[in-house]
Design a protein around this motif. Sequence first.
Motif, mmCIF file in Angstrom:
data_model
loop_
_atom_site.group_PDB
_atom_site.id
_atom_site.type_symbol
_atom_site.label_atom_id
_atom_site.label_comp_id
_atom_site.label_asym_id
_atom_site.label_seq_id
_atom_site.Cartn_x
_atom_site.Cartn_y
_atom_site.Cartn_z
ATOM 1 N N ARG A 478 5.537 9.548 -44.305
ATOM 2 C CA ARG A 478 5.929 8.799 -43.045
ATOM 3 C C ARG A 478 6.117 7.390 -43.402
ATOM 4 O O ARG A 478 6.371 7.063 -42.714
ATOM 5 N N GLU A 479 4.771 7.161 -43.998
ATOM 6 C CA GLU A 479 4.612 5.347 -44.738
ATOM 7 C C GLU A 479 6.830 5.157 -45.308
ATOM 8 O O GLU A 479 6.944 4.153 -44.626
ATOM 9 N N CYS A 480 6.968 5.752 -46.110
ATOM 10 C CA CYS A 480 8.379 5.948 -46.419
ATOM 11 C C CYS A 480 9.402 5.898 -45.362
ATOM 12 O O CYS A 480 9.915 4.759 -45.364
ATOM 13 N N VAL A 481 9.643 6.678 -44.703
ATOM 14 C CA VAL A 481 10.027 6.820 -43.338
ATOM 15 C C VAL A 481 10.309 5.197 -42.453
ATOM 16 O O VAL A 481 10.812 4.823 -42.148
ATOM 17 N N GLU A 482 9.074 4.950 -42.120
ATOM 18 C CA GLU A 482 8.452 3.485 -41.391
ATOM 19 C C GLU A 482 8.984 2.761 -42.211
ATOM 20 O O GLU A 482 9.209 1.627 -41.831
ATOM 21 N N ALA A 483 9.214 1.963 -43.445
ATOM 22 C CA ALA A 483 9.454 1.297 -44.294
ATOM 23 C C ALA A 483 10.818 1.217 -44.545
ATOM 24 O O ALA A 483 11.353 -0.065 -44.035
ATOM 25 N N VAL A 484 11.814 2.559 -44.183
ATOM 26 C CA VAL A 484 13.229 2.144 -43.788
ATOM 27 C C VAL A 484 13.399 1.758 -42.511
ATOM 28 O O VAL A 484 14.571 0.964 -42.973
ATOM 29 N N ARG A 485 12.978 2.180 -41.490
ATOM 30 C CA ARG A 485 13.202 2.322 -40.422
ATOM 31 C C ARG A 485 13.252 0.709 -40.258
ATOM 32 O O ARG A 485 13.678 0.461 -39.246
ATOM 33 N N ALA A 486 11.983 -0.006 -40.377
ATOM 34 C CA ALA A 486 11.884 -1.052 -39.834
ATOM 35 C C ALA A 486 13.248 -1.705 -41.368
ATOM 36 O O ALA A 486 13.322 -3.075 -40.450
ATOM 37 N N ARG A 487 13.256 -1.745 -42.236
ATOM 38 C CA ARG A 487 14.564 -2.401 -42.535
ATOM 39 C C ARG A 487 16.193 -2.540 -41.955
ATOM 40 O O ARG A 487 16.612 -3.117 -41.787
ATOM 41 N N GLU A 488 15.866 -0.804 -41.741
ATOM 42 C CA GLU A 488 17.200 -0.586 -40.276
ATOM 43 C C GLU A 488 17.329 -1.791 -39.452
ATOM 44 O O GLU A 488 18.080 -2.391 -39.355
ATOM 45 N N ALA A 489 15.764 -1.965 -38.677
ATOM 46 C CA ALA A 489 16.018 -2.609 -37.737
ATOM 47 C C ALA A 489 16.149 -4.729 -37.860
ATOM 48 O O ALA A 489 16.915 -4.938 -37.039
ATOM 49 N N ASP A 490 15.493 -4.323 -39.695
ATOM 50 C CA ASP A 490 15.573 -5.778 -39.480
ATOM 51 C C ASP A 490 17.524 -5.652 -39.525
ATOM 52 O O ASP A 490 17.047 -7.333 -39.385
ATOM 53 N N GLU A 491 18.174 -5.343 -40.328
ATOM 54 C CA GLU A 491 19.136 -5.781 -40.444
ATOM 55 C C GLU A 491 19.991 -5.201 -39.512
ATOM 56 O O GLU A 491 21.596 -5.208 -39.667
#
Length: 661
Positions: A478-491
């Motif tokens: 879950r932590e890894c998924v959230e990290a990916v989703r955060a960067r996708e949203a930022d960019e």
Amino acid sequence: MEDSKYPPGTAPIKAEYRISLEPRSVIDDDDAAESKSSHINGGHHAISEEYGGQDTLSPGKHHRMSKEEKKRRTGANKGRRFGKTRDKLELCWKVARGDICEFGGECRMTHDINEYLAQKPRDLLFPQNVDSVPIPGSSSEEHSVKDSEMTESYYPPSVDPSSSCPLFHTKGECRSGFKCRFLGAHVRKSENGELELVKDEEKVARRKVETTELNFLPLDTLKRLRSKKYPLPITDAYMKEMQESESKKSMTQETNGKTTFTEVELMNGDDGKAQRDSPDVPLRFSEKKRLHWRGLTYLAPLTTVGNLPFRQLCVSLGADITCGEMGLATSFLQGSKEEWSLVRRHPSERVFGIQLAGNKPGILTSTAETMAREFGSTGIDFVDLNCGCPIDLVFRSGSGSALLDAPAKLSKILIGMNKALGEIPVTVKLRAGVKEGRNTAHKLMPRLAAETGIGTLTLHGRTRQQRYTKLADWDYIRECVEAVRAREADEGLAPIPIFGGGDAYSSQGYWESVEHGCVDGVMVGRGALIKPWIFTEIKERREWDISSRERLELIRKYAEFGLNHFGSDTTGVNTTRRYLCEALSFTHRYIPIGLLEVLPGRLNDRPPAFRGRDDLETLLASPDSRDWVKISEMFLGRAPEEWVFTPKHKSNSYGSEESQG
């Protein structure tokens, strides 16, 4: 009996089925599911280590092995060999199929069909359903034809007109011809008194699309690969681009003491968009075919057992996405027939991918370019890069999970593969990290998702060092998924599907993992090996208390799929037998849920000694490889005396001295 009376990790078997509280003696090293053992005769690069052993080498390093090490690596089960079982008299394949042999009298095989049939083993009887299949040990167990059963005297003793050929039944023709072990189903006496093959032209035309396997590589292509004459313009341009970028990087470091170069510039311009002035860059990342996999079931790529017949069985039970066995990029480029057979696809596989293992950008890009050119997006839907295999020989070569500690190289590999594959997406399967307690995927995954243009990420919730000794860490997934989703949203990037992996063994457990891990789905590996019907459970959101006869029907279907794939001649029958026994070496571990006090069953629970609800259920749970062979004989006839079977992850072998006690 109360749970507290069971040792930790013991399956709670109901008292009426439990023989004792002592754990059943069974060796089930799950690393065997990920080890490399070629699907035919052990292969030229069979990888089978002493699973679970400690590593002494870092990736890419080599040393001279001592005599003790050589002995350890070549001991029991280290290099399994399964010799082909052939007819005593070999009939020319051309003649067997009713054609004319161009070699004539110079052919090394016989052209005399009558002589061949005179020594050919009697036809086998393949059941169309399991209602009449006898359980081994009963008086009606024999499946070979008896002389008294012959109904038409003009047939040779080896031919039984009441036989049913799975290939002829499915396709309307049998490619094994007179060599078929079910010959009576598709042969008749001609006007001149000779036997001739039968072909159902209407069925052939009607079933061709749905029965013809895909992704056959032409022989001339294999020859060009072996002679290194296969053209690879995209790879050549990419490697030149990399060299120029490396020179630029070196100059920048000398001038400024630091570098502004990033791997993504190999595919993209400084503005982050793909350069279109080069014909070698076919697509922007945004133009890649997007994968809409949310909610789909995904069968993991599994070496040896995850072959085409097994995948076909899983598809019939609800698997949506399938992936071929892990193939080595170097072997593909060497033109290995065995390796290229791993990419074969059945028409029923709706979403199909190929998994590659390698450690060099040039080799993996070349392999990807070859596959894209030969098969295109109609033959393969995605190509998966293995960054999770924990097996020692793969890791030490710098491939598999070793790539987790080489993010710069991994980025170059993925960018090159993306360029070479055109619109076909690249996906990545990885682990939480290499060493226990040092997870790295949360840093690596966002970078891969944002910079390399991949289509999907799949994270196995264990490190390479952990293997299967602990439960998968779904909190970390879950932590890894959230990290990916955060960067996708930022960019401002479109989200890609992310799958988790680890311990999926029931419908309840699967959907709990999806919710807890915030993933789009769960890749199912070991759970499918032990109970292929898990995909039906997932789709229908229920736990299936499957009966022994229902399980036997799935075994019958597997045997039918195997004969259609490997062939119905003597060699094909025993190749099918070998892979059926490989599958049974996992499915025997299934504990019927009707025997459990607590549901759902758990993947890592091991049962005490128990009996089934009937004799067949008890037989299907046997850990003895001789019983697996008996089960194969229910559909494929008696195993030849010279045939042996060495389980991938067990020491007792059918046909060995150890198994005869």
